[in-house]
Design a protein around this motif. Structure first.
Motif, mmCIF file in Angstrom:
data_model
loop_
_atom_site.group_PDB
_atom_site.id
_atom_site.type_symbol
_atom_site.label_atom_id
_atom_site.label_comp_id
_atom_site.label_asym_id
_atom_site.label_seq_id
_atom_site.Cartn_x
_atom_site.Cartn_y
_atom_site.Cartn_z
ATOM 1 N N LEU A 17 0.830 -1.208 0.000
ATOM 2 C CA LEU A 17 0.000 0.000 0.000
ATOM 3 C C LEU A 17 0.864 1.259 0.000
ATOM 4 N N CYS A 18 2.015 1.177 0.671
ATOM 5 C CA CYS A 18 2.951 2.303 0.682
ATOM 6 C C CYS A 18 3.489 2.550 -0.729
ATOM 7 N N TYR A 20 1.948 1.834 -3.462
ATOM 8 C CA TYR A 20 0.834 2.429 -4.212
ATOM 9 C C TYR A 20 0.775 3.929 -3.948
ATOM 10 N N GLY A 21 0.864 4.300 -2.669
ATOM 11 C CA GLY A 21 0.839 5.714 -2.316
ATOM 12 C C GLY A 21 1.975 6.479 -2.972
ATOM 13 N N THR A 22 3.139 5.846 -3.031
ATOM 14 C CA THR A 22 4.307 6.476 -3.660
ATOM 15 C C THR A 22 4.059 6.734 -5.138
ATOM 16 N N TYR A 62 12.368 4.681 0.922
ATOM 17 C CA TYR A 62 11.492 3.655 0.348
ATOM 18 C C TYR A 62 12.253 2.364 0.072
ATOM 19 N N ASN A 97 2.248 6.915 5.771
ATOM 20 C CA ASN A 97 2.942 7.523 4.637
ATOM 21 C C ASN A 97 2.014 7.597 3.430
ATOM 22 N N ALA A 98 1.367 6.469 3.129
ATOM 23 C CA ALA A 98 0.437 6.432 1.998
ATOM 24 C C ALA A 98 -0.752 7.345 2.247
#
Length: 262
Positions: A17-18, A20-22, A62, A97-98
Motif C-alpha cells: 500500500l505504501c 501504491y501511495g508512492t 522507500y 505515509n500512503a
C-alpha cells in the motif's frame, strides 16, 4: 496462524500500500505532491519548504522500507525481538505515509499535518524500541536502524514544512519580516527536536544526517531560490550545526536508554 506470521503479512501488505501511495505521489497514478493541494507543498511555496532535490531522500527511505520488509521474512528474524518490537508499528508508519499522500491529493492540507504528526510519533516509538534492543550485526543495523532513523530524521523536518504550508494555504501571515522570524523560530524548534532525539535515542547518524539534509536544503532554497530570505537561510545552517554537533557529542548509547525505558 501464529502472531509472528500475522505480523510479517501485515508489514508486507502495508509495504504494498505504501508503494501504491508512492506511485500516486510521484504522479504515476495521480498528481505529484508538489502540484497537489493547489501547490501548497511545492518547493517555493513557503519559507520552510526545502529545495526540490531534498525530496530525493525518499528514494533511500522507500528502498530501506522494502529491505526491511524482506529482512523481517528471513528465517532468523521471524522471532527476532527487534522484528516483534517494530513490525506492527513499521506497518502503521507505511500506511500513514500512503495516507499522507492520499489526503494531500484531496487538498486536505490540515489533515495532512495530523497524519504526518502521527507518523513522527510512530517513528519515534520505533526508534526508542530499537535503541533498547541493540542490533545483531551490521545488516540489522543498516536495514532497520538506518531506515527508520533516516525516516524519522527527514519526517521531523518535513513536519515543519508541512505546518508552514498549511498556514500559508490558510492565508496566515504576520507580514513581511515577521514571517521570516517566525520561520526562524520554527527552525529553532526543529533543532530542539534534533537535540531531544540525541538525548533520548542517542546520537544516531541516520537521524542526524537526514535532519541535516532537510535543513540544509531549506537553507539552500532560501539563500539561492524563492522565496528568498537570508535570515531563514542562515538560521537553517545554524540548525544543521546544532543537530550535527549535539548528535556527534552524544553518540549512540543503547544501554543508557534501555535503562531509562525499563
Amino acid at each position: 496462524m501464529n502472531k509472528d506470521r500475522l505480523r510479517q503479512i501485515w508489514v508486507t501488505v502495508a509495504e504494498i500500500l505504501c508503494v501504491y501511495g508512492t506511485l500516486v505521489g510521484v504522479g504515476v497514478l495521480g498528481s505529484s505532491v508538489e502540484s497537489s493541494s493547489d501547490g501548497a507543498l511545492s518547493a517555493d511555496a513557503t519559507l520552510l519548504a526545502p529545495g526540490g532535490t531534498a525530496f530525493s531522500i525518499w528514494s533511500v527511505i522507500y528502498f530501506g522500507l522494502f529491505a526491511y520488509t524482506v529482512w523481517q521474512w528471513l528465517p532468523g528474524n521471524t522471532t527476532s525481538p527487534r522484528a516483534r518490537a517494530t513490525g506492527w508499528l513499521a506497518g502503521i508508519s507505511m500506511l500513514l505515509n500512503a495516507a499522507w499522500i492520499l489526503v494531500t491529493q484531496q487538498g486536505w492540507i490540515w489533515v495532512s499535518v495530523g497524519v504526518i504528526a502521527a507518523l513522527v510519533i510512530t517513528l519515534g516509538i520505533i526508534m526508542r524500541r530499537l535503541t533498547a534492543l541493540p542490533p545483531q550485526g551490521w545488516l540489522d543495523r543498516v536495514i532497520v536502524d538506518g531506515t527508520f532513523g533516516a525516516y524519522l530524521g527527514w519526517v521531523s523536518v518535513a513536519t515543519c514544512a508541512n505546518i508552514a504550508a498549511a498556514g500559508v494555504a490558510s492565508g496566515w501571515s504576520l507580514g513581511d519580516g515577521a514571517d521570516d522570524w517566525l520561520a526562524v523560530a520554527v527552525l529553532a524548534a526543529a533543532a530542539g527536536v534534533g537535540v531531544m532525539l540525541a538525548y533520548t535515542i542517542g546520537g544516531r547518524f541516520a537521524v542526524a544526517a537526514a535532519m541535516a539534509w532537510g535543513l540544509s536544503w531549506i537553507a539552500i532554497a532560501r539563500l539561492f531560490d524563492e522565496p528568498a530570505s537570508s535570515i531563514v537561510g542562515i538560521a537553517a545552517i545554524i540548525a544543521v550545526a546544532v543537530v550535527v554537533v549535539v548528535s556527534g557529542l552524544r553518540g549512540a548509547d543503547p544501554g543508557r536508554v534501555a535503562v531509562a525505558t525499563a
